[in-house]
Design a protein around this motif. Structure first.
Motif, PDB file in Angstrom:
ATOM      1  N   LYS A 229       0.835  -1.203   0.000  1.00  0.00           N
ATOM      2  CA  LYS A 229       0.000   0.000   0.000  1.00  0.00           C
ATOM      3  C   LYS A 229       0.870   1.254   0.000  1.00  0.00           C
ATOM      4  CE  LYS A 229      -3.302   0.190   3.105  1.00  0.00           C
ATOM      5  NZ  LYS A 229      -4.169  -0.093   4.280  1.00  0.00           N
ATOM      6  N   GLU A 230       1.886   1.260   0.839  1.00  0.00           N
ATOM      7  CA  GLU A 230       2.784   2.413   0.940  1.00  0.00           C
ATOM      8  C   GLU A 230       3.500   2.662  -0.391  1.00  0.00           C
ATOM      9  OE1 GLU A 230       6.875   3.318   3.276  1.00  0.00           O
ATOM     10  OE2 GLU A 230       5.257   2.484   4.501  1.00  0.00           O
ATOM     11  N   THR A 231       4.003   1.589  -1.005  1.00  0.00           N
ATOM     12  CA  THR A 231       4.716   1.696  -2.280  1.00  0.00           C
ATOM     13  C   THR A 231       3.809   2.236  -3.378  1.00  0.00           C
ATOM     14  OG1 THR A 231       6.176  -0.129  -1.695  1.00  0.00           O
ATOM     15  CG2 THR A 231       5.996   0.384  -4.027  1.00  0.00           C
ATOM     16  N   LYS A 232       2.577   1.766  -3.399  1.00  0.00           N
ATOM     17  CA  LYS A 232       1.623   2.180  -4.433  1.00  0.00           C
ATOM     18  C   LYS A 232       0.974   3.536  -4.134  1.00  0.00           C
ATOM     19  CE  LYS A 232       1.386  -1.376  -7.316  1.00  0.00           C
ATOM     20  NZ  LYS A 232       1.402  -1.278  -8.755  1.00  0.00           N
ATOM     21  N   GLY A 233       1.166   4.032  -2.919  1.00  0.00           N
ATOM     22  CA  GLY A 233       0.524   5.284  -2.537  1.00  0.00           C
ATOM     23  C   GLY A 233      -0.944   5.104  -2.179  1.00  0.00           C
ATOM     24  N   TYR A 234      -1.315   3.887  -1.832  1.00  0.00           N
ATOM     25  CA  TYR A 234      -2.699   3.581  -1.467  1.00  0.00           C
ATOM     26  C   TYR A 234      -2.949   3.932  -0.007  1.00  0.00           C
ATOM     27  CZ  TYR A 234      -2.993   0.630  -5.708  1.00  0.00           C
ATOM     28  OH  TYR A 234      -2.997   0.147  -6.990  1.00  0.00           O
ATOM     29  N   THR A 235      -4.191   4.290   0.277  1.00  0.00           N
ATOM     30  CA  THR A 235      -4.577   4.581   1.654  1.00  0.00           C
ATOM     31  C   THR A 235      -5.632   3.602   2.174  1.00  0.00           C
ATOM     32  OG1 THR A 235      -6.247   6.158   0.870  1.00  0.00           O
ATOM     33  CG2 THR A 235      -4.070   7.046   1.442  1.00  0.00           C
ATOM     34  N   GLN A 236      -6.233   2.839   1.272  1.00  0.00           N
ATOM     35  CA  GLN A 236      -7.310   1.942   1.668  1.00  0.00           C
ATOM     36  C   GLN A 236      -7.046   0.514   1.199  1.00  0.00           C
ATOM     37  OE1 GLN A 236     -10.780   3.729  -0.064  1.00  0.00           O
ATOM     38  NE2 GLN A 236     -10.963   5.247   1.570  1.00  0.00           N
ATOM     39  N   ASP A 237      -7.517  -0.433   1.995  1.00  0.00           N
ATOM     40  CA  ASP A 237      -7.364  -1.847   1.651  1.00  0.00           C
ATOM     41  C   ASP A 237      -8.072  -2.190   0.341  1.00  0.00           C
ATOM     42  OD1 ASP A 237      -5.882  -2.275   3.946  1.00  0.00           O
ATOM     43  OD2 ASP A 237      -7.572  -3.050   5.106  1.00  0.00           O
TER      44      ASP A 237
END
Length: 116
Positions: free
Chosen positions: A12-20
């Protein structure tokens, strides 16, 4: 926190995601129920999911699969055996690096200057 969920968080961190749900949309066989069970530690990533996430975060695939195997261990003894394998592989890698460095003369030694 279990390895599967730690890897998901790194992904998630690598992709810049904030949600599951953003992670879930990247993997066909993933759903919110699976994610919930992984968070609780009652389910684990599949080997393919683990490899794909490891690639995305820049983690060695072999290391990731070994950590997944440790996590999936059915007994403490099995987990200990997997952990010992990881330690032996790590020690062998370090020994190989040192041996190669000594053969090429790249062993780190302080440069001595003589003063007159």
């Amino acid at each position: 926190m279990n390895f599967s969920y730690e890897l998901i968080e790194k992904y998630k961190e690598t992709k810049g995601y904030t949600q599951d749900k953003q992670v879930i949309s990247d993997f066909e066989e993933f759903n919110s129920g699976n994610m919930s069970k992984i968070k609780k530690g009652t389910r684990h990533l599949t080997a393919n999911q683990c490899i794909e996430m490891a690639n995305a975060v820049g983690m060695d695939q072999k290391e990731a699969l070994l950590k997944l195997a440790i996590e999936k261990s059915k007994s403490k003894e099995e987990g200990k055996i997997w952990s010992d394998i990881v330690k032996k592989i790590s020690a062998a890698c370090i020994a190989g690096i040192l041996a190669a460095a000594s053969l090429t003369g790249q062993v780190v030694t302080p440069h001595l200057r003589y003063r007159r």
